[in-house]
Design an enzyme around this catalytic site. Structure first.
Site: not given
Lengths: 81, 228
Positions: B85, B193, B195
């Site tokens: 990002c 994302h 994560e």
């Protein structure tokens, strides 16, 4: 002191979604004549130098290094004083 | 294996990245943007957020943070670098990845799950995925509209540098690009994302294999000596 003005605009051919949205807003309130609209950035700098040539050279470096991303943006500048 | 999560003023996905590494049981440190030595780390995660307030342009100011010179050095050394990002935006501004991220075509901040296609599973970051496998990984950005000129796009295609594409393009990116890598394949940037998708509790654990892929790649290049 030299005053500098820097204009940064989205490159021609690269979509400017903000410009498109504002153009649409103008159309919706009756300004049909707006054929295109591009939004950019306007920056005012005061440079602590009297050497115009040096000021210009360094201003250009500022634009290339930070003020504009030349992948998607064009820039131009004016010097006064 | 040792991971670093860079922290800039305004980073806000640093904890998620840190937890994702913990999830795969590896060692991880937060590294402040003023750091001038990354030699202790094998993988550097550049997290999402709004570094330096995203003033001027996303990533424009962060790229001059002291730690970024070390990131460039680490990239040169072939270490693994993953920008997510805002991290992707920083890597493009720093010139470690080609192109730029523009305002979303819709002008809206988009925050939802996306279906991604793993176009290239032959990178250190994606080897645990199948070729063209579809995975669910969320996005959360207002400026993720990837752009590069025609010539660069051809180069990306020719070198197999397009790693992820969107199933349903959420932001106007050219060629539906969600993530790319450098020519060497050790630096990757992506808007989604991974994560945030490391546990089924989050709705998806499809992102976890990116972290295990990195670990596996590192082990392949580091354990060989001890095995033989």
């Amino acid at each position: 002191m030299i005053k500098a003005t820097v204009y940064v605009t989205v490159k021609k051919g690269v979509l400017d979604p903000q410009g498109v949205a504002v153009q649409g807003a103008l159309h919706s309130i009756g300004f049909q004549e707006v054929e295109s609209l591009r939004i950019g950035k306007y920056m005012e700098l005061t440079l602590d130098t009297n050497d115009r040539a040096e000021a210009e050279e360094r201003l250009k470096a500022m634009c290339e290094k930070l003020l504009a991303n030349t992948v998607v943006e064009d820039y131009r500048y004016e010097l006064e004083g | 294996m040792k991971f670093a999560v860079l922290v800039f003023p305004g980073s806000n996905c640093d904890i998620d990245c840190y937890k994702a590494v913990e999830e795969i049981g590896e060692s991880v440190d937060y590294v402040w943007h003023t750091a001038t030595d990354l030699s202790a780390y094998d993988c550097i995660l550049v997290p999402g957020g709004f570094s330096y307030g995203d003033y001027l342009r996303c990533g424009a100011i962060s790229r001059f943070a002291p730690v970024m010179a070390e990131v460039a050095k680490a990239a040169e050394q072939g270490k693994f670098i993953l920008g997510i990002c805002n991290g992707f935006q920083i890597l493009t501004e720093a010139g470690l990845l080609p192109g730029a991220l523009r305002r979303n075509e819709s002008m809206k901040f988009r925050c939802h799950d996306t279906v991604l296609k793993v176009v290239n599973n032959d990178t250190p970051f994606t080897r645990e995925y199948g070729k063209n496998e579809e995975v669910i990984i969320p996005i959360a950005h207002g400026e993720g509209n990837y752009y590069c000129d025609e010539e660069t796009l051809e180069t990306l295609k020719r070198n197999n540098q397009i790693v992820f594409t969107y199933g349903d393009n959420p932001n106007g990116s050219i060629a539906d690009i969600a993530g790319i890598c450098n020519e060497r394949g050790n630096v990757i940037g992506m808007m989604p994302h991974p994560e945030r998708a490391v546990n089924t509790l989050f709705g998806s654990e499809d992102g976890k294999r990116m972290f295990t892929s990195i670990l596996k790649s590192w082990r392949d290049s580091h354990d060989t000596a001890s095995i033989s």
